[in-house]
Write an enzyme that holds these catalytic residues in place. Structure first.
Site, PDB file in Angstrom:
ATOM      1  N   HIS A   1      -6.436   1.328  14.324  1.00 37.27           N
ATOM      2  CA  HIS A   1      -7.291   1.685  13.192  1.00 37.27           C
ATOM      3  C   HIS A   1      -8.620   2.199  13.716  1.00 37.27           C
ATOM      4  O   HIS A   1      -9.408   1.440  14.280  1.00 37.27           O
ATOM      5  CB  HIS A   1      -7.507   0.470  12.287  1.00 37.27           C
ATOM      6  CG  HIS A   1      -8.308   0.786  11.052  1.00 37.27           C
ATOM      7  ND1 HIS A   1      -7.805   1.529  10.007  1.00 37.27           N
ATOM      8  CD2 HIS A   1      -9.587   0.475  10.708  1.00 37.27           C
ATOM      9  CE1 HIS A   1      -8.727   1.651   9.060  1.00 37.27           C
ATOM     10  NE2 HIS A   1      -9.814   1.023   9.474  1.00 37.27           N
TER      11      HIS A   1
ATOM     12  N   ASP B   1      -1.320   1.794  12.676  1.00 37.91           N
ATOM     13  CA  ASP B   1      -2.571   1.302  12.086  1.00 37.91           C
ATOM     14  C   ASP B   1      -2.312  -0.030  11.382  1.00 37.91           C
ATOM     15  O   ASP B   1      -1.614  -0.082  10.363  1.00 37.91           O
ATOM     16  CB  ASP B   1      -3.093   2.342  11.088  1.00 37.91           C
ATOM     17  CG  ASP B   1      -4.487   2.004  10.563  1.00 37.91           C
ATOM     18  OD1 ASP B   1      -4.846   0.809  10.547  1.00 37.91           O
ATOM     19  OD2 ASP B   1      -5.203   2.930  10.151  1.00 37.91           O
TER      20      ASP B   1
END
Length: 436
Positions: free
Chosen positions: A375, A344
């Protein structure tokens, strides 16, 4: 002359082309601190699909519910994910999420809710054909679960998040999007916005939804930085949250550290422009409470948050004492699934950003960690599809199965849960809900 929306789209496209050229010329878009570099690589239980392939790990405190979730997720085909054209380019996947609208776009019916200080929040109810799993009160079956969707802290609702609501609608849920004051077209009726981890307005919205659907299970799912609000609400409310279960997609756990660390410009700039565009409409009203010139001149999300809620640097620390998402994590009393990716680029490296100790010690927190997913991305076969959404909906179904089984086993009715008795109606004034 281009509109603000046009300028933002042009800027995003130029940024995309620049990053693509950088990669093709030898640059790297990988995120440091990926799963292969972290000590958390071996944490948790591998989730093996029926073909024996495992791509995720479930980290949690051992319990009967944890065992049930391991079995349920192990049977899930969606955890296999699918081919990703940018497996090592999570930032490009992020740009795709910000730019692409949902296909097809779901229909929304907006309702405004007046909170005690006179401010307004908005609830967007997704409407359309209901799936075969839908149960209406008059059909003799249990009522359809209500799914509250909480977007990121900037109020931007990406197309993928609306697709989660549309998918939930197909499966028989009643999805509704919560919009903060002044966000996503919600009018700003008072010179006050909602702080990052202040759950007051969300508490009013939950009470209202519970009043409209008193017998239905109430669930909540948040995305990205919006998870800070959901986690703060669950901690402050404890066993009185009125929720049966919750889930967070790519949550931000340590908000102050997140604001103070450098964020990917590809993520920060579009959200900053989105926030400024919305706040500029209320510059006159906000001038009573904040320095509007400083606010609109902010060059980062941190500067904007400081201008809105702190005024001076000396108040920054006190602000986070009241707004950290996990400040009351020990009080959470409903199951919470956090779906996270080791790569992420927004949250940051797992070793610094994942509260592993919380998942080891709390019986209510469950971490589903995948090595690659970006993400809020978690791509699946098929355009615009996200296996994280399917996993969340399967998790909610597994929680319902577990609670019903516990009720049969113990003979104790489960209030606020699937198939339990009607809860006490909350104290709520219906006149505070209206539509503009």
């Amino acid at each position: 002359m281009l509109s603000p929306e046009g300028l933002m789209a042009v800027a995003a496209v130029v940024t995309f082309l620049g990053l693509l050229a950088w990669h093709l010329l030898g640059g790297s878009l990988e995120v440091p601190g990926g799963l292969e570099d972290e000590e958390e690589e071996e944490e948790g239980t591998p989730i093996l699909t029926e073909d024996g392939v495992g791509c995720c790990r479930l980290l949690c405190k051992p319990s009967a519910l944890a065992q049930h979730l391991e079995r349920s997720l192990g049977r899930s085909a969606v955890l296999r994910g699918g081919p990703w054209p940018w497996p090592r380019w999570p930032r490009l996947r992020l740009l795709q999420q910000l730019l692409l609208p949902p296909q097809p776009a779901p229909a929304l019916v907006r309702e405004h809710l007046q909170v005690p200080d006179g401010g307004l929040v908005a609830l967007d109810w997704l409407v359309g054909p209901r799936g075969a799993g839908s149960r209406r009160r008059g059909s003799g079956g249990p009522p359809s679960p209500v799914l509250l969707l909480i977007p990121n802290a900037a109020g931007k609702v990406p197309g993928g998040f609306l697709q989660l609501g549309r998918r939930a609608l197909e499966l028989g849920y009643v999805p509704v999007v919560f919009n903060r004051r002044g966000h996503n077209g919600c009018p700003l009726a008072t010179p006050r916005l909602q702080a990052f981890g202040d759950p007051g307005d969300l508490r009013e919205a939950v009470a209202y939804v519970r009043c409209r659907h008193p017998a239905a299970p109430l669930l909540a799912v948040s995305e990205g930085s919006g998870s800070g609000l959901l986690l703060a609400y669950l901690g402050e409310s404890g066993s009185s949250s009125r929720l049966a279960a919750a889930a967070c997609l790519s949550p931000v756990f340590r908000a102050r550290d997140w604001f103070e660390a450098p964020l990917p410009r590809l993520y920060e700039w579009p959200l900053l422009l989105h926030l400024k565009q919305g706040l500029s409409r209320y510059a006159g009203a906000l001038a009573e409470a904040v320095d509007v010139a400083k606010l609109l001149g902010s060059r980062s999300l941190r500067e904007l948050e400081e201008a809105l809620f702190c005024g001076t640097q000396s108040r920054w620390e006190a602000y986070w004492e009241r707004n950290e998402p996990l400040r009351d994590a020990d009080e959470v009393a409903v199951p919470v699934l956090c779906v996270c990716s080791a790569d992420d680029p927004v949250r940051g490296p797992p070793a610094r950003t994942l509260p592993v100790g919380l998942f080891r010690s709390s019986p209510y927190f469950f971490l589903l960690l995948t090595p690659r997913g970006g993400h809020c991305g978690f791509p699946q076969r098929g355009s615009g599809r996200c296996w994280g959404h399917e996993a969340v909906l399967e998790y909610f179904g597994a929680i319902g199965e577990f609670l019903r089984a516990e009720e049969r086993r113990t003979g104790v009715p489960q209030p606020r849960r699937w198939g339990g008795p009607l809860p006490e109606p909350p104290a709520f004034t219906w006149q505070r809900s209206y539509t503009r």
